[in-house]
Design an enzyme around this catalytic site. Structure first.
Site, PDB file in Angstrom:
ATOM      1  N   LYS A  94     -70.158   8.363  16.945  1.00 13.29           N
ATOM      2  CA  LYS A  94     -70.917   9.583  17.250  1.00 13.29           C
ATOM      3  C   LYS A  94     -70.134  10.487  18.192  1.00 13.29           C
ATOM      4  CE  LYS A  94     -75.250  11.321  19.184  1.00 13.29           C
ATOM      5  NZ  LYS A  94     -76.641  11.013  19.572  1.00 13.29           N
ATOM      6  N   HIS A 135     -66.711   0.681 -28.586  1.00 15.49           N
ATOM      7  CA  HIS A 135     -67.653   1.705 -28.125  1.00 15.49           C
ATOM      8  C   HIS A 135     -69.022   1.120 -27.762  1.00 15.49           C
ATOM      9  CE1 HIS A 135     -64.548   4.478 -29.270  1.00 15.49           C
ATOM     10  NE2 HIS A 135     -64.616   4.106 -30.525  1.00 15.49           N
TER      11      HIS A 135
END
Length: 513
Positions: free
Chosen positions: A137, A275
């Protein structure tokens, strides 16, 4: 002038002594605790104990040692605000400029087979994440390091300029919050599972980067491959690549589909996928026989396909596969002869997978949609042919029943609307992804060609009317398996009776979109 200070407390001590020495060489004081302090002092690096900073002893078996204003005030105090500086001076808080912390091994602990909940909970780090978050922070002033891979960056910048750059501190802070978020996600997931919460009000998932891909489905799409933070052994993410170029986005999706299908079979089986749909599946007494059936099922579509075999690839099978262009071959292992032959193809990916773990691969399926995520259990319902209901006048023969069971295991992995035509040891025709069911029936039967007489057909969902059964009957299909459940079931039953077809209802649907 107050010396700069660094707080170092790590579980993973990789490279930490060299890092601490580098800081000390820059005139930075080292604060440390526990095992890290002992390791640094053994390496001849002087340290200050946490207790010396806080004037407060470590307690409660180490649960409370860094949760103190003299630690977090030193991390969070803004050097550019006079009120913060005055508070630090009033309460004797010295700034801490560097934080090097990594956390208790919660992930490693819960991955142990015999771990208890008490052991898991004791490995939930509290002080570590708190220090990391405080430092991150306040990254405008504090350099925070959670990853040993970043030690060299910090030391290099200190050596060159006497301080780290704001850009680096921002990147390191972002990494900290990713790290603590992932850490908390694992804890939340573990405790949620422990109380058997099915649909929690919020869901936080975490994955680790496995591979940056060259591109996605198409060359203009960026893509990356992430692995579950708690790895699943029987998965494409855990498969070991022995040879060939790196996997592509489409390779990974197709390989995943093939691996899922292979899980259905205990006897020697070979699955070929193109596929996301199977183009050929074969089972046999040997893996070579199974491969021959899978190849014969569709010798055209298998070109450029992904092959999964659930037994070691032997030399005889390898010779047959070597004749084709294939993208990937996945198996439990390769014989020396097979590997030498197949690895002569530069780009062919050869991969091994632990098939003994296939029953453990039961994680939920996750599918992204715009703005959200769909989650469902895998389609792993256990089915038994004795629970099936014969709804026609004719009963299936034992040979037909074996073929129906094989076709039913296969059709659940074909994109809906899904139709599979098969015999007892191989697929013969597959109709996938059509907008109407009779269209899939026509494709599957056309693909099967002239070998239809005496074969069976599986449908992943019910027939909405009798036209599909009629088409099947006219082309020699002798047995059908389907879920049933249509308001027009009787129409399909009557049509089956008209053509002498044995039809069974499973009462379980297997849509796969």
């Amino acid at each position: 002038m107050i010396k700069k200070r660094a707080l170092i407390s790590v579980s993973d001590k990789t490279g930490v002594t060299d890092f601490a020495k580098g800081l000390a060489d820059q005139g930075i004081e080292i604060i440390s605790t526990g095992g890290t302090k002992a390791a640094l002092e053994q390496a001849g690096i002087p340290t200050i104990s946490i207790e010396e900073v806080t004037d407060f002893p470590e307690m409660m078996d180490g649960r409370v040692k860094t949760l103190h204003p003299k630690i977090h005030g030193g991390l969070l105090g803004r050097r550019d605000l006079s009120a913060h500086v005055e508070a630090m001076e009033t309460y004797g808080i010295q700034p801490i400029d560097f934080v090097c912390v990594n956390l208790y091994p919660f992930k490693e602990t819960i991955l142990k087979a015999d771990v208890t909940q008490d052991q898991a909970i004791e490995n939930i780090d509290i002080g570590g994440p708190s220090m990391l978050r405080s430092a991150a922070k306040n990254h405008q002033f504090v350099t925070v390091v959670v990853d040993p891979n970043d030690y060299d960056l910090v030391l290099s910048e200190l050596s060159n300029a006497g301080e780290t750059t704001l850009e680096s501190r921002q990147k390191l802070a972002a990494k900290v919050f990713r790290h603590t978020a992932a850490y908390d996600a694992l804890i939340a997931g573990y405790l949620t599972d422990a109380v058997d919460e099915k649909e929690p009000e919020s869901l936080t998932l975490t994955y680790d980067l496995k591979q940056v891909l060259r591109y996605g489905e198409n060359s203009h799409q960026r893509a990356a491959f992430y692995q579950d933070a708690l790895p699943v052994s029987f998965s494409i993410a855990s498969a070991k690549q022995l040879h060939g170029k790196e996997l592509s986005y489409n390779n990974i999706k197709d390989a995943d589909a093939a691996i899922r299908i292979s899980r259905e079979f205990d006897q020697p089986a070979v699955v070929a996928v193109k596929h996301m749909n199977p183009c050929g599946i074969g089972i046999g007494e040997t893996i070579n026989e199974a491969y021959q059936y899978a190849y014969a099922a569709d010798p055209v579509s298998i070109f450029g396909g992904i092959i999964v075999l659930n037994r070691e690839v032997d030399g005889q099978t390898a010779k047959k596969m070597h004749e084709l262009f294939l993208e990937i071959i996945i198996a439990p292992s390769f014989s020396k002869e097979a590997f030498e032959l197949l690895s002569s193809k530069k780009n062919l990916r050869l991969m091994t997978l632990d098939f003994t773990q296939k029953e453990q691969a039961v994680e939920d399926e996750k599918v992204s949609v715009l703005g959200g995520l769909l989650i469902q259990h895998q389609d792993l319902v256990k089915e038994h042919t004795q629970d099936w209901q014969v709804v026609t006048k004719r009963q299936p023969t034992s040979e037909e029943l074996a073929a129906l069971e094989f076709a039913w295991k296969t059709v659940k992995h074909v994109k809906s609307n899904a139709i599979v035509v098969a015999n007892a040891h191989q697929t013969l025709g597959i109709g996938a992804g059509q907008m109407n069911r009779v269209g899939s029936v026509q494709i599957a039967i056309e693909q099967a060609g002239k070998v239809l007489d005496g074969t069976v057909l599986a449908s992943d969902a019910f027939f909405p009317m009798g036209d599909s059964v009629e088409y099947a009957g006219k082309h020699g299909i002798k047995a059908i398996v389907q879920p049933g459940g249509s308001i027009k079931d009787q129409e399909s039953i009557d049509m089956a009776d008209q053509y002498g077809i044995a039809m069974v209802f499973t009462k379980i649907r297997h849509f796969r979109h």
